[in-house]
Design an enzyme around this catalytic site. Sequence first.
Site, PDB file in Angstrom:
ATOM      1  N   GLN A   1       0.899  -1.305  -0.068  1.00  0.00           N
ATOM      2  CA  GLN A   1       0.123   0.042   0.000  1.00  0.00           C
ATOM      3  C   GLN A   1       0.724   1.219   0.046  1.00  0.00           C
ATOM      4  O   GLN A   1       1.751   1.284   0.434  1.00  0.00           O
ATOM      5  CB  GLN A   1      -0.952  -0.147   1.308  1.00  0.00           C
ATOM      6  CG  GLN A   1      -0.284   0.093   2.452  1.00  0.00           C
ATOM      7  CD  GLN A   1      -1.118   0.127   3.610  1.00  0.00           C
ATOM      8  OE1 GLN A   1      -1.256  -0.513   4.297  1.00  0.00           O
ATOM      9  NE2 GLN A   1      -1.938   1.250   3.531  1.00  0.00           N
ATOM     10  N   LYS A   2       0.161   2.128  -0.457  1.00  0.00           N
ATOM     11  CA  LYS A   2       1.052   3.436  -0.659  1.00  0.00           C
ATOM     12  C   LYS A   2       1.669   4.153   0.490  1.00  0.00           C
ATOM     13  O   LYS A   2       2.827   4.530   0.525  1.00  0.00           O
ATOM     14  CB  LYS A   2       0.060   4.473  -1.190  1.00  0.00           C
ATOM     15  CG  LYS A   2       0.657   5.448  -2.396  1.00  0.00           C
ATOM     16  CD  LYS A   2      -0.232   6.486  -2.973  1.00  0.00           C
ATOM     17  CE  LYS A   2      -0.572   6.135  -4.552  1.00  0.00           C
ATOM     18  NZ  LYS A   2      -1.623   7.076  -4.820  1.00  0.00           N
TER      19      LYS A   2
END
Lengths: 319, 185
Positions: free
Chosen positions: B70-71
Site C-alpha cells: 500500500q501507498k
Amino acid sequence: MSSIFSVRKNPPKDVEGSPAEGGAEVEMANEWDRVTAAVQEDQTTGAQSGPQRTAYPPVSYRELLTYINQIDIEPLRSQLLVEEPPSGLFAKLCFCFGPPKLTGVLADERERCFAMAKIQFDENEEMHHRLLQTIFRKYTGATGTVARYGSHWEDVGFQGKDPATDLRSCGVLGLVHLLYLHHHNEQSAAAIYMLSRDTIQEFPLAPLSINLTSIALKALRAGQLSAEAKRRGSTWSALADFYVGAFYQFYLTWKAGGKTMKDSGFVRQALEKDLLSTGTTAATYEVTKRTLGASAAVKAEKESKGEELLLSTEVLESK
Amino acid sequence: MGLLTIIKKVKAKEREIRLLMVGLDNAGKTTIVKRMNGEDISSISPTLGFNIKSMSFKGFTLNVWDVGGQKTLRSYWRNYYERTDGMIWVIDSADIRRLEDCRDELHKLLVEEKLAGASLLILANKQDISGALSPSEIEKVLQMEKFSSSRHWRILGCSAVTGDGLLDGFDWVVSDIASRIYLFD
C-alpha cells in the site's frame, strides 16, 4: 428461530436511515457531494467518472444486523470451516476437555459469522454500498455519498482506489466489524481513527481491521470464544467484542510504544500470538469497557512500562 | 583476505539468501510466499507492514521479506533494502489500470543504491485469470531496456493460486544469486 442476534445492551441513539430522514437532507448532501466529487475526480486519476451517482443513506448497526440475519447462507455452508481443533497432541487433549461445544442457535450464529467472511463485496447489493459509505462518513466525518472508486478511500486506510480488493480474506465481515467498532464506542473509534492518521504513527485502519477480524475468526474456530458466546447467548456478539478488544489492545500497544509502520509486522505478529493464547481472552473482553483517548493512553503507558513486547531490529543496531 | 571474502565465506556457511518481495497492493505477494511454503492460501489479509518467512529451498535458507504494497507503506520499503540479495517484483497481470503506476514504482526501486547488486525476478502473477496480460506484453509496458545492461533480471508468468510458474521463478532467482555469491562446490 426468531432473531439469532441478541441486541446490544445500548440501543443506538441515532437511528439512521429511517425514511423520514431521507428526503431533504439527502438531497442537500447530494448537491454538495457533486461538488466534492468533481474536486476529487480532478485530484485522482482512474477514478470513476460521471457525476451521476446513487446516493446511499447511512445504515445503523442495528439495521445491519437485521439485514445480516436475513441472508440465506445455505449455498455457502459447504465452504465454511467453523471448527478447527488446535494441532499438537497436548492441545488436542485440552480441546477434548476444554472449551464447551457450541450447539443450536449458537452454532448457527457461528456459521453465519464465517459466512459473512466469505461473502465478497457485491456491486449489485445496495446494503454493501451503504455499509461502505457509512464507514467512510462515520470515521472521516464526511457527509453524503462519495465515489465508489478513488484515492479518498486511503483516508480510512484502504490500500488502493477500490476498497473491495482489500476485503478478500474476511469479506463483508471486515466492513461490518469496522462499523461495529464505531458503534461500540464512538469516542474510542475517533481516537483510533486519529492515531491512524497521525503523521508519525499512522497505520492503515481498514487493513488492520481486516487483520484483526481474521485473528478473531481464528479464535472462534479454535473454540476460544465459546465460553463467552455461551455466557452472552450470542456467538456474534462474542466475536464482535473480541475483535473490538483486539483493536483496543493494538491501539494501546501502538500508542504507548510509539510504534510506526516500521514496526508493524512485529507488532501484528506479537499481538496475534498474545490474542490467541487462551489465558488472555478475559483481558481482551475486559479492555472493551474502556474508552480510548488522551487519558487512556497515559494510563496505558504506565501499565506497559517494562513490558518488552517486541523484538525490534533496533536492538541489534543500537550496539 | 578482504572483508568481502570473509563475508562471502560466512554467508556460504549459512547458505542464506535474503529476498525482498515487493509490488503494488493486491498483487499476490503474500499468497506467493504462502504457496511456496505450503500454507493455506484461502484467506489472506492485506499485509500489515511486512511478514518475514524463512523457508528451505534447494539447500538454501531463504529469508523472504514480504512487504505490504500500500501507498503509505512504500516510503518504508527502504528500511528493508539492506543486505538484500534478490528482489521479487510481483504484478497483478489482470490489473491493467494500474500497470503504469506499477512500472513507475518498479523504476523507483531499481535506482536505489542499496539494491544495486540484487537480482530481480518479475513475476507476472494471476495468469489463471482471463484477461490477464502475458509476461511479454507486461515486459513492454515495464520498459526494462534501460536497466538491462546493469542488472540480472527476468520476467516470468505465474499463478499463486494454481502454483504454476512459481518454482521456475524461485529456481532462477536463487541460482542467479547463488552463482554470484557462492562458489558452487
